[in-house]
Enzyme design. Sequence first.
Site, PDB file in Angstrom:
ATOM      1  N   GLY A 276      39.787   1.507 -36.968  1.00  0.00           N
ATOM      2  CA  GLY A 276      41.008   1.208 -36.229  1.00  0.00           C
ATOM      3  C   GLY A 276      41.999   2.360 -36.269  1.00  0.00           C
ATOM      4  O   GLY A 276      41.626   3.535 -36.420  1.00  0.00           O
ATOM      5  N   SER A 277      43.285   2.035 -36.196  1.00  0.00           N
ATOM      6  CA  SER A 277      44.321   3.054 -36.015  1.00  0.00           C
ATOM      7  C   SER A 277      44.536   3.970 -37.220  1.00  0.00           C
ATOM      8  O   SER A 277      45.260   4.959 -37.115  1.00  0.00           O
ATOM      9  CB  SER A 277      45.646   2.384 -35.640  1.00  0.00           C
ATOM     10  OG  SER A 277      45.545   1.811 -34.354  1.00  0.00           O
ATOM     11  N   THR A 278      43.950   3.646 -38.375  1.00  0.00           N
ATOM     12  CA  THR A 278      44.051   4.584 -39.498  1.00  0.00           C
ATOM     13  C   THR A 278      43.417   5.925 -39.119  1.00  0.00           C
ATOM     14  O   THR A 278      43.738   6.956 -39.707  1.00  0.00           O
ATOM     15  CB  THR A 278      43.348   4.023 -40.750  1.00  0.00           C
ATOM     16  OG1 THR A 278      42.023   3.641 -40.421  1.00  0.00           O
ATOM     17  CG2 THR A 278      44.107   2.833 -41.296  1.00  0.00           C
ATOM     18  N   PHE A 279      42.520   5.923 -38.129  1.00  0.00           N
ATOM     19  CA  PHE A 279      41.827   7.147 -37.724  1.00  0.00           C
ATOM     20  C   PHE A 279      42.712   8.070 -36.875  1.00  0.00           C
ATOM     21  O   PHE A 279      42.344   9.220 -36.620  1.00  0.00           O
ATOM     22  CB  PHE A 279      40.550   6.781 -36.943  1.00  0.00           C
ATOM     23  CG  PHE A 279      39.498   7.848 -36.960  1.00  0.00           C
ATOM     24  CD1 PHE A 279      38.764   8.101 -38.110  1.00  0.00           C
ATOM     25  CD2 PHE A 279      39.234   8.610 -35.827  1.00  0.00           C
ATOM     26  CE1 PHE A 279      37.787   9.080 -38.137  1.00  0.00           C
ATOM     27  CE2 PHE A 279      38.258   9.590 -35.841  1.00  0.00           C
ATOM     28  CZ  PHE A 279      37.531   9.831 -37.007  1.00  0.00           C
TER      29      PHE A 279
END
Length: 685
Positions: A276-279
């Site tokens: 998800g958005s941690t990337f």
Amino acid sequence: MSLILVIFLYSILFVRLTYIQVFKASEYAEEALSQRVKPSEVDPVRGRILDRNGTELAYSITSNSIFVRPQDLKDPQKAAAKLAPILGLDQKKLAEQLKPGQKPGIIARKVSYEALRSIAAQRVTGLTVLAQGQRFYPKGSLAGQLVGFAGSDNQGLEGMEAQCDRTLAGTAGLLQAERDARGNIIPGGQEVFTPAVNGLDVVLTIDENIQYSCEKHLESAVREFGAKGGFAVAMDPMTGELLAIATYPFTNPNEPFASSTKQRRLTPITDSYEPGSTFKLIVAAAAIEEGLADIDDKFYDPGQIKVANATIRCWKAGGHGEQTLAEAMANSCNPVFSSLALKLGPEKFMHYVTAFGFGSKTGVDFPGEATGLLHSLKQFRVVEQATYAFGQGISVSGLQLVSALSAIANGGTLMRPYLVKELRDTSGTLVKRTNPAKIRKVLSDATVAKVQKMLHDVTTIGSGTKAVPPGYRVAGKTGTAQKPESGGYGDKRVSSFMGYLPADEPRVAVLVAIDEPSTENRYGGTVAAPVFQRIASDIMRYMEVAPSEKVTASEKAAQLTKVPNVIGTVRTQAAALLRSAGLAMASEGEGAVATEMVPRPGTSAAKGSAVIIYFAEQGSKGEKGGPDAVVPDLRGKSLKSAAIAAGISGFSLSPEGSGLVYKQSPAPGGKYLKGTQITVWLRTQ
């Protein structure tokens, strides 16, 4: 004539006997001795597994097994009838094992001392009591998947027990003794003893207290949000040392098969998921490093963009409008990062993805590490580039992700994560120490500084404000990933937050992921960020890192309390003492008396939090150790007889020399904990 023939035959016989007894005497003597001298292995003591502070996570205790030689049994059916009720075995199956012609072997393990006494009273021939090392895990489920477990023959099967099996196992010794036709040692016969070399102790990088904090808050969050499970990883970003790595549901290595194979997996290492958005921090770092964007550059988010035949949507209806790159990171805006990924192009984008360690093993010293899953460059089309930008379509492990975050925290260097800190011998002498290993420099110092600022903004003005412990500066990123299913994406989510603190001088990087929360709001900033906050608060207090910012009166109202010392108290007393300090009790073990506790007495803990108390019987070491026993007199006994006598009384044996025992320590008659090692000195009479 017949007399001459008789004399001739006797002459031949005399010559033959002279040849055998004089010229071949030594050769036949050696052959006869080799037939009588039969070697048997002497098991070494398996090394312990310790946390970084020396707390025992695994050690061996003496366990008795019953070894039978069916050929020595007078009446197998009667023997089965006598032994089966005592050992809790099926009489018919045991009788089958005891039939003449069956191979000698162990029929029962972990036999209690009471059962041994009952068996001795039955006077069954052909039985031998073997004192064997049995693995015990005093902390129960704490770090259960990490520590793993050893099998009935003391070989490591999973986790660090398997990873370090050769180191822990040691080298077997050898007892060569003259034996009779039944296999019994001949008193006064030749006996040569080569002592076993005990295994080394493995000291892990894990800290019991940080591990406990991760597990406690992880379990609480999974229950609170009705989730399927979750994991948490804490790493020293400067060295790559793993300080904690937890997976929920937990597993107890004392009863490994009470948990499924899947539940025993250490998922942050062995499994992969879509981040998800941690990337997004990877995309931002790559774009800044390549000079394609800067943190103050303006971007426009209309709410959605079209990429080939796919529509990339922002979580906010109508989008965020005009915003800087730093604001887009704080807002976790998908269209902005997808456009940056397309600017990078497939080759450059994939270069940074792999440079941060994704798509390959980190090299951590743990079995079964996952590599994650990346597209080949040929398959890495524009849609894949756009979705990778917000962590969809790419598969990573939790360890890869926290390692990449640590590279941002430490100034741009990817470190090899590791779990084995040291190897020590039984005297505590250092044998080997693991040194931190740099894999590669990923980013320039200038780029790192800009990414660090953006991640700090996430926790002050963005989606990660609930991750901040009062008084500390945190840098991090939220993530809310759709889970792939049936060739597409359904309604299931993985909510996560990863961050490091203090932001200016990082001491620890932590990733928290909650799998399939069932609440209506499943965003990482709402579900996982508060878990990070509680874990981070515990770690900062434990590391004695002072807050860098003033804490308001309302924040102080969180109220810390001192953990009282309950060691030596019974359950009701322990619970009452903790309750009076505003703390809850989580108990482990089935004994009556508190023998250990985490956190330790005198440390600070938030009111309402739980303290784990380990209960055992008075005077025992761990819940399966057993009470004190009287040391038997082993003097004058052969090595085998001494080993059996010591084992029946609950002690292990450490022999020196060969022959008969002439001295021992501890002395006979003293009371010591069962499992204590008795050293005996032997000599030929």
